[in-house]
Enzyme design. Structure first.
Site, PDB file in Angstrom:
ATOM      1  N   ASP A 193     -16.973  77.186 -72.763  1.00 52.18           N
ATOM      2  CA  ASP A 193     -16.356  76.482 -73.661  1.00 52.18           C
ATOM      3  C   ASP A 193     -15.689  75.437 -72.776  1.00 52.18           C
ATOM      4  O   ASP A 193     -14.647  75.439 -72.349  1.00 52.18           O
ATOM      5  CB  ASP A 193     -15.520  77.255 -74.458  1.00 52.18           C
ATOM      6  CG  ASP A 193     -14.807  76.363 -75.505  1.00 52.18           C
ATOM      7  OD1 ASP A 193     -14.869  74.980 -75.319  1.00 52.18           O
ATOM      8  OD2 ASP A 193     -14.032  76.769 -76.324  1.00 52.18           O
ATOM      9  N   HIS A 198      -8.948  71.837 -73.657  1.00 52.87           N
ATOM     10  CA  HIS A 198      -8.401  72.652 -72.968  1.00 52.87           C
ATOM     11  C   HIS A 198      -8.276  72.458 -71.445  1.00 52.87           C
ATOM     12  O   HIS A 198      -7.596  73.357 -70.548  1.00 52.87           O
ATOM     13  CB  HIS A 198      -9.188  74.059 -72.714  1.00 52.87           C
ATOM     14  CG  HIS A 198      -9.271  74.497 -74.203  1.00 52.87           C
ATOM     15  ND1 HIS A 198      -8.357  74.994 -75.064  1.00 52.87           N
ATOM     16  CD2 HIS A 198     -10.599  74.527 -75.156  1.00 52.87           C
ATOM     17  CE1 HIS A 198      -8.866  75.219 -76.432  1.00 52.87           C
ATOM     18  NE2 HIS A 198     -10.179  74.957 -76.240  1.00 52.87           N
ATOM     19  N   ILE A 213      -4.096  73.392 -74.070  1.00 57.15           N
ATOM     20  CA  ILE A 213      -3.776  74.788 -74.616  1.00 57.15           C
ATOM     21  C   ILE A 213      -4.984  75.592 -73.972  1.00 57.15           C
ATOM     22  O   ILE A 213      -5.940  75.218 -73.623  1.00 57.15           O
ATOM     23  CB  ILE A 213      -3.915  74.506 -76.365  1.00 57.15           C
ATOM     24  CG1 ILE A 213      -5.200  74.292 -76.771  1.00 57.15           C
ATOM     25  CG2 ILE A 213      -2.588  73.819 -76.924  1.00 57.15           C
ATOM     26  CD1 ILE A 213      -5.120  74.511 -78.135  1.00 57.15           C
ATOM     27  N   GLY A 216      -8.743  79.820 -77.828  1.00 50.86           N
ATOM     28  CA  GLY A 216      -8.235  81.086 -78.513  1.00 50.86           C
ATOM     29  C   GLY A 216      -9.037  82.225 -78.305  1.00 50.86           C
ATOM     30  O   GLY A 216      -8.540  83.363 -78.359  1.00 50.86           O
TER      31      GLY A 216
END
Length: 291
Positions: A193, A198, A213, A216
Site C-alpha cells: 500500500d 502514509h 498516518i 489502518g
C-alpha cells in the site's frame, strides 16, 4: 455517474497474487513483530533460517491480497465513479480455512455484497474468496467495507447497525500493549500500500493530520498479533477469524493497546477493542474466533 446501487451481487474477474518467504517476513516487521512480544516469542514470524525454528506466517498477512492481486478487475470497478480521495476504509475481516503457507499463489475473486445509503456518504461492502493455486481449495476469505464521502442520499437501505461485538463494561481478560515506531508506516508500505497519505506530509496536511498516518491495516496487523499471542499461543492454525471497524486514525509512534474479553459469547470467541495512546478507540466492534 453516481454510485450504482444495482451493482450488488456483481463480481470482479479473477486476479492472482504470489508471495514468498521474504514477503511474509517484511509484513511481519511492518506490523511490529520482533524476537519477543509482551506474551511470547515471535521469532518464527521474522526469521527463516534459525536452528530449530520453522518460519510461520501471520494470519493477517492475507489482507495484503486486496492490494497486491493483479491480472483482472476488482468488483469495485463496477460501482460507478467517485473521488478516490473521499474513500475511507470502514471495516475489515478475515476468515482462514487453514494456515497461510510461507510461499504460494492464490486466485482472488471478489463480490459486492452491499451498498448502503448513510446520508452523508455511501458504504460499499465486499467479500473476496482466495483459492490456493497449488490445490484449488479455499485458503481464506476477506470481508471489507468502505465509506465514500458525498455519495449518499440516493434513498437506499441504511444497512446493518454497529451493535455487534460490543465491548462489555468490565476489565478486559487480556490487555496487550505494543509501541509503534515513528517509521512504522514506511516499513508497512513495503508490503504493497503505497498511498502517499502514509508517507508524504504534503498529502497528510490536506487531510488535516499533523503527519502521515499509519495504515489502518497496519493497526489491524498489530491487533491480530495480540489476539494470536494472547489467545492462540502464537499458533496460526488456531486463528480462525477476525473482524473489526476502524474508528480513528493512528499516528506512527503511538502505543496501541488491545483489550480482549472472553466468555461473552460462544466458546472459542472473543470481543476486542484497540485503543491509541490517549485512550481513544481506533478499532471497535472487534470479534475473534479461535480454537
Amino acid at each position: 455517474m453516481p454510485i450504482n446501487k444495482d451493482a450488488v451481487g456483481s463480481k470482479g474477474s479473477a486476479r492472482t497474487w504470489a508471495w514468498d518467504s521474504r514477503d511474509a517476513l517484511i509484513y511481519a516487521l511492518g506490523v511490529g513483530c520482533g524476537v519477543a512480544d509482551p506474551v511470547g516469542s515471535e521469532l518464527e514470524f521474522t526469521t527463516e533460517n534459525t536452528m530449530g525454528v520453522d518460519q510461520k506466517v501471520l494470519p493477517t498477512f492475507g489482507v495484503l491480497a486486496g492490494f497486491n492481486a493483479q491480472g483482472g478487475k476488482s468488483a469495485m470497478s463496477g460501482i460507478g465513479t467517485y473521488d478516490p480521495r473521499m474513500l475511507v476504509h470502514g471495516e475489515q475481516g478475515i476468515r482462514l480455512h487453514r494456515p497461510i503457507p510461507v510461499s504460494g499463489e492464490i486466485t482472488l475473486v471478489d463480490e459486492i455484497t452491499g451498498i448502503y445509503d448513510k446520508g452523508k456518504g455511501a458504504v460499499v461492502a465486499t467479500k473476496a474468496v482466495a483459492t490456493l493455486t497449488a490445490d484449488g481449495q479455499p485458503l481464506f476469505e476477506l470481508t471489507s467495507s468502505v465509506f465514500i464521502v458525498g455519495e449518499g442520499g440516493f434513498g437506499g437501505d441504511r444497512g446493518p447497525s454497529d451493535k455487534t461485538n460490543v465491548a462489555p463494561d468490565r476489565t478486559p481478560d487480556h490487555s496487550v500493549t505494543y509501541q509503534t515506531r515513528e517509521d512504522q508506516a514506511l516499513l508497512y508500505r513495503l508490503s504493497g500500500d503505497r498511498n502517499p497519505l502514509h508517507s508524504d506530509k504534503k498529502f497528510s496536511d490536506v487531510g488535516g493530520f499533523p503527519k502521515p498516518i499509519l495504515h489502518g491495516l497496519c493497526t489491524y496487523g498489530f491487533t491480530g498479533r495480540a489476539l494470536l499471542s494472547a489467545l492462540c499461543g502464537n499458533e496460526p492454525a488456531r486463528f480462525k477469524a477476525m473482524e473489526g471497524r476502524f474508528s480513528s486514525p493512528v499516528l506512527p509512534g503511538e502505543a496501541l493497546t488491545i483489550r480482549i474479553w472472553t466468555g461473552e459469547g460462544a466458546a472459542g470467541t472473543a470481543v476486542f477493542q484497540t485503543v491509541g495512546g490517549d485512550g481513544r478507540v481506533v478499532i471497535n466492534n472487534g470479534g475473534f474466533s479461535y480454537s
